[in-house]
Scaffold this motif. Structure first.
Motif, PDB file in Angstrom:
ATOM      1  N   MET A 147       0.842  -1.176   0.000  1.00 36.73           N
ATOM      2  CA  MET A 147       0.000   0.000   0.000  1.00 36.73           C
ATOM      3  C   MET A 147       0.889   1.243   0.000  1.00 36.73           C
ATOM      4  N   ALA A 148       0.556   2.203  -0.829  1.00 32.46           N
ATOM      5  CA  ALA A 148       1.375   3.395  -0.968  1.00 32.46           C
ATOM      6  C   ALA A 148       1.276   4.274   0.268  1.00 32.46           C
ATOM      7  N   GLN A 149       2.378   4.904   0.630  1.00 33.48           N
ATOM      8  CA  GLN A 149       2.421   5.804   1.783  1.00 33.48           C
ATOM      9  C   GLN A 149       1.998   7.203   1.367  1.00 33.48           C
ATOM     10  N   THR A 150       0.769   7.366   0.876  1.00 37.40           N
ATOM     11  CA  THR A 150       0.282   8.679   0.485  1.00 37.40           C
ATOM     12  C   THR A 150      -1.072   8.938   1.127  1.00 37.40           C
ATOM     13  N   CYS A 151      -1.313  10.202   1.427  1.00 38.31           N
ATOM     14  CA  CYS A 151      -2.594  10.629   1.975  1.00 38.31           C
ATOM     15  C   CYS A 151      -3.613  10.608   0.849  1.00 38.31           C
ATOM     16  N   GLU A 152      -4.767   9.966   1.098  1.00 40.48           N
ATOM     17  CA  GLU A 152      -5.799   9.870   0.066  1.00 40.48           C
ATOM     18  C   GLU A 152      -6.555  11.178  -0.107  1.00 40.48           C
ATOM     19  N   PHE A 153      -6.337  12.142   0.790  1.00 44.58           N
ATOM     20  CA  PHE A 153      -7.053  13.405   0.720  1.00 44.58           C
ATOM     21  C   PHE A 153      -6.220  14.489   0.042  1.00 44.58           C
TER      22      PHE A 153
ATOM     23  N   ARG B  89      14.165   7.927   4.128  1.00 50.76           N
ATOM     24  CA  ARG B  89      12.896   8.576   3.807  1.00 50.76           C
ATOM     25  C   ARG B  89      12.119   8.899   5.065  1.00 50.76           C
ATOM     26  N   TRP B  90      11.393   9.992   5.009  1.00 52.10           N
ATOM     27  CA  TRP B  90      10.494  10.395   6.072  1.00 52.10           C
ATOM     28  C   TRP B  90       9.082  10.105   5.593  1.00 52.10           C
ATOM     29  N   ASN B  91       8.424   9.139   6.235  1.00 49.34           N
ATOM     30  CA  ASN B  91       7.074   8.778   5.841  1.00 49.34           C
ATOM     31  C   ASN B  91       6.054   9.736   6.444  1.00 49.34           C
ATOM     32  N   VAL B  92       4.907   9.816   5.811  1.00 51.62           N
ATOM     33  CA  VAL B  92       3.811  10.639   6.284  1.00 51.62           C
ATOM     34  C   VAL B  92       3.129   9.915   7.445  1.00 51.62           C
ATOM     35  N   ASN B  93       2.660  10.678   8.428  1.00 48.80           N
ATOM     36  CA  ASN B  93       1.943  10.098   9.558  1.00 48.80           C
ATOM     37  C   ASN B  93       0.496   9.837   9.129  1.00 48.80           C
ATOM     38  N   LEU B  94       0.242   8.611   8.631  1.00 47.94           N
ATOM     39  CA  LEU B  94      -1.076   8.253   8.119  1.00 47.94           C
ATOM     40  C   LEU B  94      -1.887   7.530   9.183  1.00 47.94           C
ATOM     41  N   GLN B  95      -3.186   7.830   9.202  1.00 50.67           N
ATOM     42  CA  GLN B  95      -4.105   7.177  10.115  1.00 50.67           C
ATOM     43  C   GLN B  95      -5.285   6.649   9.318  1.00 50.67           C
ATOM     44  N   ALA B  96      -5.765   5.466   9.666  1.00 52.47           N
ATOM     45  CA  ALA B  96      -6.967   4.915   9.044  1.00 52.47           C
ATOM     46  C   ALA B  96      -8.176   5.530   9.737  1.00 52.47           C
ATOM     47  N   VAL B  97      -8.992   6.271   8.964  1.00 55.76           N
ATOM     48  CA  VAL B  97     -10.096   7.026   9.530  1.00 55.76           C
ATOM     49  C   VAL B  97     -11.370   6.701   8.762  1.00 55.76           C
TER      50      VAL B  97
ATOM     51  N   ARG C 204      -7.152   6.368   4.344  1.00 55.96           N
ATOM     52  CA  ARG C 204      -5.904   6.649   5.059  1.00 55.96           C
ATOM     53  C   ARG C 204      -5.524   8.091   4.777  1.00 55.96           C
ATOM     54  N   VAL C 205      -5.552   8.912   5.825  1.00 57.04           N
ATOM     55  CA  VAL C 205      -5.258  10.334   5.675  1.00 57.04           C
ATOM     56  C   VAL C 205      -4.163  10.734   6.647  1.00 57.04           C
ATOM     57  N   CYS C 206      -3.448  11.810   6.313  1.00 58.18           N
ATOM     58  CA  CYS C 206      -2.368  12.290   7.178  1.00 58.18           C
ATOM     59  C   CYS C 206      -2.968  13.072   8.350  1.00 58.18           C
ATOM     60  N   THR C 207      -2.209  13.175   9.417  1.00 55.43           N
ATOM     61  CA  THR C 207      -2.697  13.823  10.625  1.00 55.43           C
ATOM     62  C   THR C 207      -2.885  15.319  10.422  1.00 55.43           C
ATOM     63  N   SER C 208      -2.137  15.925   9.491  1.00 55.25           N
ATOM     64  CA  SER C 208      -2.317  17.355   9.253  1.00 55.25           C
ATOM     65  C   SER C 208      -3.679  17.641   8.633  1.00 55.25           C
ATOM     66  N   CYS C 209      -4.196  16.730   7.804  1.00 54.66           N
ATOM     67  CA  CYS C 209      -5.547  16.884   7.236  1.00 54.66           C
ATOM     68  C   CYS C 209      -6.605  16.702   8.318  1.00 54.66           C
ATOM     69  N   ILE C 210      -6.379  15.780   9.249  1.00 54.13           N
ATOM     70  CA  ILE C 210      -7.336  15.546  10.328  1.00 54.13           C
ATOM     71  C   ILE C 210      -7.367  16.754  11.260  1.00 54.13           C
TER      72      ILE C 210
END
Length: 62
Positions: free
Chosen positions: A1-7, A28-36, A48-54
């Motif tokens: 699964m890709a380490q990208t924010c779906e938003f 590499r620095w991965n994005v902090n993704l959360q399943a929401v 799966r979205v990054c915490t900055s979007c949340i």
């Protein structure tokens, strides 16, 4: 699964590990993704979205 924010589409950033002896290796620095569970087009969907979007309120939780 890709380490990208779906938003916002934010993905990993790349750079260098630099040791005390100045040995340089790639890292590499991965994005902090959360399943929401969020509302997408009127229906609740698991994304799966990054915490900055949340935190900014871009994602409406279901």
């Amino acid at each position: 699964m890709a380490q990208t924010c779906e938003f916002c589409g934010k993905g990993p950033q790349f750079g260098n590990n630099i040791s005390h002896a100045h040995n340089v290796t790639r890292r590499r620095w991965n994005v902090n993704l959360q399943a929401v569970k969020a509302v997408v087009n009127g229906a609740s969907k698991r994304i799966r979205v990054c915490t900055s979007c949340i935190k900014s309120g871009k994602v409406v939780k279901a």
